[in-house]
Write an enzyme that holds these catalytic residues in place. Structure first.
Site, PDB file in Angstrom:
ATOM      1  CE  LYS A 200      -2.026   3.121   2.073  1.00  0.00           C
ATOM      2  NZ  LYS A 200      -1.844   4.277   1.555  1.00  0.00           N
ATOM      3  CD  GLU A 275      11.743   4.061   9.791  1.00  0.00           C
ATOM      4  OE1 GLU A 275      11.719   4.996  10.679  1.00  0.00           O
ATOM      5  OE2 GLU A 275      12.106   4.048   8.642  1.00  0.00           O
ATOM      6  CB  CYS A 309      12.266   8.675   9.441  1.00  0.00           C
ATOM      7  SG  CYS A 309      13.001   7.911   8.482  1.00  0.00           S
ATOM      8  CD  GLU A 406       8.896  12.550  12.433  1.00  0.00           C
ATOM      9  OE1 GLU A 406       7.750  12.004  12.487  1.00  0.00           O
ATOM     10  OE2 GLU A 406       9.986  11.960  11.861  1.00  0.00           O
TER      11      GLU A 406
HETATM   12  P1  NAI Z   1       1.079   8.387   7.831  1.00  0.00           P
HETATM   13  O1  NAI Z   1       1.578   7.532   9.066  1.00  0.00           O
HETATM   14  O2  NAI Z   1      -0.415   8.993   7.905  1.00  0.00           O
HETATM   15  O3  NAI Z   1       0.927   7.806   6.370  1.00  0.00           O
HETATM   16  C1  NAI Z   1       2.092   6.647   6.142  1.00  0.00           C
HETATM   17  C2  NAI Z   1       1.324   5.677   5.471  1.00  0.00           C
HETATM   18  O4  NAI Z   1       0.519   5.142   6.256  1.00  0.00           O
HETATM   19  C3  NAI Z   1       0.584   6.042   4.298  1.00  0.00           C
HETATM   20  O5  NAI Z   1       0.803   4.946   3.301  1.00  0.00           O
HETATM   21  C4  NAI Z   1      -0.789   6.051   4.809  1.00  0.00           C
HETATM   22  O6  NAI Z   1      -1.972   6.070   3.692  1.00  0.00           O
HETATM   23  C5  NAI Z   1      -0.849   5.182   5.834  1.00  0.00           C
HETATM   24  N1  NAI Z   1      -1.850   5.127   6.681  1.00  0.00           N
HETATM   25  C6  NAI Z   1      -2.519   6.101   7.206  1.00  0.00           C
HETATM   26  N2  NAI Z   1      -3.382   5.903   8.258  1.00  0.00           N
HETATM   27  C7  NAI Z   1      -3.640   4.576   8.126  1.00  0.00           C
HETATM   28  C8  NAI Z   1      -4.354   3.651   9.016  1.00  0.00           C
HETATM   29  N3  NAI Z   1      -5.068   4.103   9.913  1.00  0.00           N
HETATM   30  N4  NAI Z   1      -4.257   2.311   8.748  1.00  0.00           N
HETATM   31  C9  NAI Z   1      -3.018   2.081   7.912  1.00  0.00           C
HETATM   32  N5  NAI Z   1      -2.433   2.791   7.277  1.00  0.00           N
HETATM   33  C10 NAI Z   1      -2.524   4.263   7.368  1.00  0.00           C
HETATM   34  O7  NAI Z   1       1.707   9.700   8.001  1.00  0.00           O
HETATM   35  P2  NAI Z   1       1.446  11.220   7.041  1.00  0.00           P
HETATM   36  O8  NAI Z   1       0.207  11.666   7.590  1.00  0.00           O
HETATM   37  O9  NAI Z   1       1.528  11.104   5.486  1.00  0.00           O
HETATM   38  O10 NAI Z   1       2.599  12.105   7.792  1.00  0.00           O
HETATM   39  C11 NAI Z   1       2.379  12.513   8.834  1.00  0.00           C
HETATM   40  C12 NAI Z   1       3.578  12.830   9.670  1.00  0.00           C
HETATM   41  O11 NAI Z   1       4.100  11.502   9.963  1.00  0.00           O
HETATM   42  C13 NAI Z   1       4.833  13.411   9.181  1.00  0.00           C
HETATM   43  O12 NAI Z   1       4.748  14.802   9.219  1.00  0.00           O
HETATM   44  C14 NAI Z   1       6.006  12.993   9.784  1.00  0.00           C
HETATM   45  O13 NAI Z   1       6.066  13.387  10.912  1.00  0.00           O
HETATM   46  C15 NAI Z   1       5.507  11.445   9.923  1.00  0.00           C
HETATM   47  N6  NAI Z   1       5.812  10.577   8.713  1.00  0.00           N
HETATM   48  C16 NAI Z   1       7.025   9.786   9.259  1.00  0.00           C
HETATM   49  C17 NAI Z   1       7.654   8.798   8.097  1.00  0.00           C
HETATM   50  C18 NAI Z   1       8.878   8.324   8.612  1.00  0.00           C
HETATM   51  O14 NAI Z   1       9.469   8.037   7.461  1.00  0.00           O
HETATM   52  N7  NAI Z   1       8.907   7.856   9.691  1.00  0.00           N
HETATM   53  C19 NAI Z   1       7.057   9.156   6.803  1.00  0.00           C
HETATM   54  C20 NAI Z   1       5.925   9.778   6.591  1.00  0.00           C
HETATM   55  C21 NAI Z   1       5.391  10.531   7.503  1.00  0.00           C
END
Ligand code: NAI
Ligand code: MG
Length: 504
Positions: A200, A275, A309, A406
């Site tokens: 996904k 992660e 990250c 973050e």
């Molecule tokens: P997110 O955690 O919402 O999205 C990451 C992935 O998870 C996407 O594929 C999204 O569609 C999926 N996702 C979201 N909600 C879900 C759920 N309830 N169940 C299953 N999958 C789900 O991150 P977002 O909203 O894009 O970014 C928000 C913050 O998250 C950023 O500002 C950053 O701080 C952090 N982040 C950290 C990352 C890392 O590399 N550790 C990468 C992206 C975001």
């Protein structure tokens, strides 16, 4: 063209067209075929450099996720082509995938830049080649995955050995900051172990995952081994987490969603690896090579617009070296100019979305309210696309929100410290523990601190490097499980113990 890039910080001129990439409407990839969502629903992916729609993408509902999981289950079953494949041939397929990524590198880099807004310099020099290398690295593993023969004292003669078996159907949920690289980190080890996958991608960046799906057909990966379901987290992602046909969920993204995933996976006791984010300390001691430390500190926070990250977003500087470090940091940061992400000279691209840009900008306001000052940057650039000036906040203390939360954008929080004890204590004073960097010429001090810092990776006199052979993952709220290297082989396999009584 270069002059349009550097002419003004106030307006970014985005005029280049990709040479190779020609994004088409995205479909779901299920059982080796591209199909529409059963609901026929679609959403749009946008170019963050312009805000313009790139192309519609199929939005998978739970019913589509179910079909993808069934396809992956069928491909995993006893007697399937994938299960019967020798480790040598599995390794060859992974190698073939790496070759196909390389053969299509220019197109993939352009797709990644269109979808993420990151500079083509980065996608062509890092994202795409590193994804190819990840498949190369794991292509060597299938022939080396093996159990053990074990001593035992359970009584009588017995032969006891272990088998390493694939976990099964893996749901892999990835973020938008390094789309193809995150796909590779998850898909390559899972495939090496013989699992099947429902991937996904992030809703913001589905393009390279879909192009990669085409490459799996070209490579000859059996149908159903790799599937892609595009859509939003709470619907498509959550359906994957809840689906009883999925054996393991691997996730990279935010802490909040990580917690949500653990809760969602608990009902069916899926294996979970997470992660999550970070607020990584970059600790600069006065006895370091301050010029080099400042140069690297910039890369540590501004690479990929700070959407990393591992971003070295809390820069701790020992007081005795503070002025020298900051003068280099300021001078260099001021020279960083944002530009058209497709231009090869651009080193700072656009943030992923308007919503995210506003979130990052709000942290500048929060920092000021908390008493920090803006040393450089602090504002949006222009009105078209989601560009932001590289930003350095000074006068930050570790309790402030800009030091604890973050930000995930081009914002560094610089914190002064007096001595080693204070530096280490404050560095550890965080809910996160993904990575840490430290700079000193004193090797004894460096190793001592490396042991005391609570982080999954510690960099000494460098920052942000990763390697496919080297484990990567977090302490504390940064998640658990280690990706890459042999660690990922353990994440994607089960250990089975076999007892043979030799007395009967
Ligand atoms: P997110 O955690 O919402 O999205 C990451 C992935 O998870 C996407 O594929 C999204 O569609 C999926 N996702 C979201 N909600 C879900 C759920 N309830 N169940 C299953 N999958 C789900 O991150 P977002 O909203 O894009 O970014 C928000 C913050 O998250 C950023 O500002 C950053 O701080 C952090 N982040 C950290 C990352 C890392 O590399 N550790 C990468 C992206 C975001
Ligand atoms: Mg996009």
């Amino acid at each position: 063209m270069a002059e349009t890039l550097t002419a003004s910080l106030e307006e970014i001129s985005v005029e280049l067209k990709p040479a190779k990439a020609n994004p088409k409407p995205g479909k779901l990839f299920i059982g080796g075929e591209f199909v529409d969502a059963l609901s026929e629903k679609t959403f749009e992916t946008r170019n963050p450099a312009t805000g313009a729609v790139i192309t519609p993408i199929a939005e998978a509902g739970p019913e589509d996720v179910e079909l993808a999981v069934r396809a992956a289950r069928k491909a995993f079953e006893d007697g399937s082509e994938w299960r019967n494949m020798s480790p040598r041939d599995r390794g060859r397929l992974l190698w073939k995938l790496s070759e196909l990524i390389r053969a299509n590198a220019e197109e993939l880099a352009e797709l990644e830049t269109l979808d993420t807004g990151k500079p083509i310099f980065e996608s062509s020099r890092f994202d795409i080649p590193l994804a190819a290398e990840c498949f190369e690295y794991y292509a060597g593993w299938p022939t080396k995955i093996a159990g053990e023969t074990l001593a035992n004292s359970a009584g009588g003669e017995a032969l006891v050995y272990t088998l390493k078996e694939p976990v099964g159907v893996c749901g892999q949920i990835i973020p938008w900051n390094f789309p193809l690289q995150m796909l590779a980190w998850k898909a390559a080890p899972a495939l090496a172990c013989g699992n099947t996958i429902v991937m996904k991608p992030a809703e913001q960046t589905p393009l390279t995952a879909l192009r990669f799906a085409e490459l799996t057909l070209e490579a000859g990966l059996p149908a159903g081994v790799f599937n892609v379901v595009t859509g939003f987290g709470p619907k498509t992602g959550a359906a994957l987490v809840a689906n009883p046909g999925v054996d393991k969920i691997a996730f990279t993204g935010s802490v909040e969603v990580g917690k949500e995933i653990m809760r969602g996976a608990a009902g069916t006791l899926k294996r979970v690896s997470l992660e999550l984010g970070g607020k990584s300390p970059n600790i600069i001691f006065a006895d370091a090579d301050l010029e080099t430390a400042a140069k690297f500190a910039l890369g540590g926070i501004f690479f990929n617009q700070g959407e990393m990250c591992t971003a070295g977003s809390r820069i701790f500087v020992e007081e005795a070296g503070y002025d020298q470090f900051m003068s280099v940091m300021r001078a260099r940061a001021q020279k960083m100019v944002a530009g058209d992400p497709l231009h090869p000279k651009t080193r700072l691209g656009a943030l992923i979305s308007e919503e995210h840009l506003n979130r990052v900008l709000n942290y500048v306001t929060v920092g000021k309210e908390e008493g920090a000052s803006v040393a450089i940057g602090g504002a949006r650039i222009g009105t078209k696309g989601y560009f932001m000036k590289p930003t350095v906040l000074e006068g930050v203390t570790n309790e402030m929100r800009v030091a604890q939360e973050e930000i995930f954008g081009p914002v560094a929080s610089v914190i002064k410290f007096m001595d080693m004890e204070e530096g280490v204590r404050e560095a550890n004073n965080s809910q996160f523990g993904l990575a840490a960097a430290l700079w000193t010429r004193d090797i004894k001090k460096a190793h001592a601190i490396a042991r005391r810092v609570k982080a999954g990776t510690v960099w000494i006199n460098t920052i942000s490097t990763t390697d496919n052979a080297v484990p990567f993952g977090g302490y504390k709220s940064s998640g658990f499980g280690r990706e890459l290297g042999k660690s990922a082989i353990d994440l994607y396999s089960e250990t089975k113990t076999v007892w043979v009584d030799l007395n009967q």
